[in-house]
Scaffold this active site. Structure first.
Site, PDB file in Angstrom:
ATOM      1  N   GLU A  66       9.152   1.389  11.269  1.00 51.70           N
ATOM      2  CA  GLU A  66      10.220   2.428  11.392  1.00 51.70           C
ATOM      3  C   GLU A  66       9.153   3.769  11.327  1.00 51.70           C
ATOM      4  OE1 GLU A  66      12.262   5.126   9.594  1.00 51.70           O
ATOM      5  OE2 GLU A  66      12.435   4.063   7.692  1.00 51.70           O
ATOM      6  N   LYS A  87       0.737  -1.106  -0.030  1.00 55.08           N
ATOM      7  CA  LYS A  87      -0.267   0.194   0.124  1.00 55.08           C
ATOM      8  C   LYS A  87       0.743   1.266   0.053  1.00 55.08           C
ATOM      9  CE  LYS A  87      -3.393   3.030   0.743  1.00 55.08           C
ATOM     10  NZ  LYS A  87      -2.600   4.299   0.693  1.00 55.08           N
ATOM     11  N   CYS A 132      13.142  10.653   7.904  1.00 58.58           N
ATOM     12  CA  CYS A 132      13.232  10.349   9.464  1.00 58.58           C
ATOM     13  C   CYS A 132      14.481  10.449   9.998  1.00 58.58           C
ATOM     14  CB  CYS A 132      12.780   8.844   9.475  1.00 58.58           C
ATOM     15  SG  CYS A 132      10.993   8.652   8.878  1.00 58.58           S
ATOM     16  N   GLU A 188       9.394  16.216  15.358  1.00 58.88           N
ATOM     17  CA  GLU A 188      10.002  16.035  14.218  1.00 58.88           C
ATOM     18  C   GLU A 188       9.618  17.352  13.241  1.00 58.88           C
ATOM     19  OE1 GLU A 188      10.928  11.675  11.608  1.00 58.88           O
ATOM     20  OE2 GLU A 188       9.106  11.952  12.166  1.00 58.88           O
ATOM     21  N   GLY A 215       6.525   5.234   8.873  1.00 56.02           N
ATOM     22  CA  GLY A 215       5.322   6.359   8.867  1.00 56.02           C
ATOM     23  C   GLY A 215       5.417   7.061  10.206  1.00 56.02           C
TER      24      GLY A 215
HETATM   25  C1  SIN Z   1      13.185   7.610   5.968  1.00 58.74           C
HETATM   26  O1  SIN Z   1      12.947   8.682   5.853  1.00 58.74           O
HETATM   27  O2  SIN Z   1      12.069   6.811   6.364  1.00 58.74           O
HETATM   28  C2  SIN Z   1      14.064   6.420   5.498  1.00 58.74           C
HETATM   29  C3  SIN Z   1      15.404   7.551   4.915  1.00 58.74           C
HETATM   30  C4  SIN Z   1      16.424   6.752   4.677  1.00 58.74           C
HETATM   31  O3  SIN Z   1      16.202   5.226   4.244  1.00 58.74           O
HETATM   32  O4  SIN Z   1      17.553   7.062   4.450  1.00 58.74           O
END
Ligand code: SIN
Length: 485
Positions: free
Chosen positions: A256, A181, A290, A387, A234
């Protein structure tokens, strides 16, 4: 919008059980270019029945695919990687249109995404079991590894190809089938990958891409007893909800989630290299990753030199449409993202922070937030705790090592952390003291297919990439042979 060498890579359809589907109803979702607001295209909103059908087809495909050798699965993955690289320019154009990142960065993401297919194409041959010395002389104990079964992957919009292959490649290497998805903002990159997967020889039903409403599709997937695993990238709040819902069928889960990465610059750091690392970490994908540095902590002695140099570089950055030559920073994904970044900067300013550059909308367009440097940030400001997900450097001054570690660890998140120092002993001390799953020492770009990517605390669990990535998609089965004569 774009001129592709292979126009067949752009599909306005879902991909279900190896067939392109425009859905059973008239419901669809429109995808807009975040740089211009123009419609890129539309994809069907699949109904619950169509999702149930996709689950059945994935289960059917699994019964055959699980018996393939690792070598055969690996060959398909590696061919798929090669096809991605052959079609890099087209894939990058599709990505830039739906996601906004500059074309050069999109091409880099295609390389990154293909590297997972290639890596797990090799690892497919190495899903090793074990033999264990038995406690009785008439027993033999072995452990084999088997695919988990039908898996679901929910991927984000910030890396429309990279996060797809980072989940799908280890699943396929292990012999699982996958229901993907993609984020509603960026389905076209995932759909283009299916065209190439088919060409690489991936059997029908091994990968489906389900487009449409996240709650409808997610709900069917989560309630299904057939789907045995969910991998999600997410936000932390959504991850918590999914984790709770997966308890109903005791699915294997990997998450993650959000990060709040500290970036510490010690007095003994090399300023040039720290600034370079800061730019690489902070401004990748316009700050929408992230693992982006989110909180800069800079020691007194190096503070002015670092801040001045960084601000000078940030002032020279070129923001604009990703298709324009020389642009290194694109837009934010949507108006909500823009409002959030503005709110964080405005609140920090109202509580006493200083905006050295940026801090407002950029002339390039409605969703472009100018590259920004904010100093004098304190822990009571929201910008220090949430964040940012935007091109904003937020800087706090510190005096000693203990204070830096305490500030860095004072968060519910634990994905990535960075620090710059030229002291070898300090590099060992600090890397061990940081409560984060990924640590960059004198390095701002840490993502690679060969290393385990994943967080601590509320940043989630489960590793992606590296040899450990396979663990998330395979089960260990203990087999005891008794009465051996
Ligand atoms: C992410 O922002 O979820 C992944 C970043 C990355 O793989 O470097």
């Amino acid at each position: 919008m774009f001129k592709l060498t292979r126009s067949d890579l752009f599909r306005e359809a879902a991909y279900v059980g190896g067939q392109w589907s425009t859905g059973n109803s008239d419901a669809y979702m429109e995808i807009r270019n975040p740089a211009t607001g123009e419609v890129v295209g539309r994809v069907p909103s699949l109904s619950r029945e169509e999702v149930r059908e996709a689950i059945l087809l994935a289960d059917h495909a699994f019964q055959d695919f699980r018996r393939w050798t690792g070598k055969a699965r690996g060959a398909v993955l590696r061919k798929w990687a090669a096809l991605m690289l052959e079609n890099k320019d087209d894939l990058a154009q599709i990505m830039t249109a739906e996601q906004g990142k500059p074309l050069a960065e999109a091409r880099g993401e295609i390389d990154y995404a293909a590297s997972f297919l290639d890596w797990f194409g090799e690892e497919a041959k190495r899903v090793y079991g074990e033999t264990i010395p038995a406690p009785r002389d008439n027993q033999r104990i072995t452990v084999i590894r088997q695919p988990v079964g039908v898996c679901a992957a929910i991927t984000p919009w910030n890396f429309p190809s990279g996060m797809v292959t980072r989940k799908v490649a280890p699943a396929i290497a292990s012999g699982c089938t996958v229901l993907l998805k993609p984020a509603p903002q960026t389905p076209f990159s995932a759909l283009a990958l299916c065209v190439l997967a088919e060409e690489a020889g991936l059997p029908k039903g091994v990968l489906s891409v389900l487009t449409g409403d996240a709650v409808e599709i997610g709900g069917e997937i989560i309630r299904s007893e057939t789907v045995r695993k969910l991998s999600f990238t997410g936000s932390t709040p959504v991850g918590k909800k999914l984790m709770a819902e997966c308890a109903g069928t005791v699915k294997k889960v990997s998450l993650e989630l959000g990060g709040n990465a500290p970036f510490i610059v010690f007095d003994d750091a090399d300023v040039e290299s720290a600034v370079q690392g800061a730019i690489a970490s902070k401004f990748r994908n316009a700050g929408q990753t992230c693992v982006c540095a989110n909180r800069f902590f800079v020691q007194h002695g190096i503070y002015d030199a670092f801040v001045n140099k960084l601000t000078e570089v940030v002032k020279g950055m070129r923001m604009g449409r990703g298709t324009e030559e020389g642009v290194t920073l694109g837009p934010l994904i949507d108006s909500n993202a823009f409002s959030k970044v503005s709110r964080l900067v405005d609140e920090a300013r109202s509580k006493g922070a200083t905006v050295l550059t940026g801090g407002t909308q950029h002339p390039a367009g409605a969703q472009f937030f100018a590259p920004t440097v904010v100093t004098d940030v304190t822990n009571d400001m929201t910008i220090a705790n949430e964040e940012i997900f935007g091109p904003v450097v937020s800087i706090t001054r510190f005096s000693d090592e203990q204070e830096a570690v305490a500030l860095a660890n004072s968060t519910r998140y634990g994905l990535a952390a960075y620090f710059y120092t030229s002291d070898l002993n300090r590099s060992v001390r600090i890397s061990e003291a940081l409560d984060f799953g990924i640590v960059g020492i004198n390095e701002g770009a840490v993502s690679t297919e060969v290393a385990p990517f994943g967080g601590f605390k509320e940043s989630g669990f489960g590793k992606e990439g590296s040899k450990h990535g396979i663990d998330e998609y395979s089960e260990r089965k203990y087999i005891c042979l008794g009465n051996v004569r």
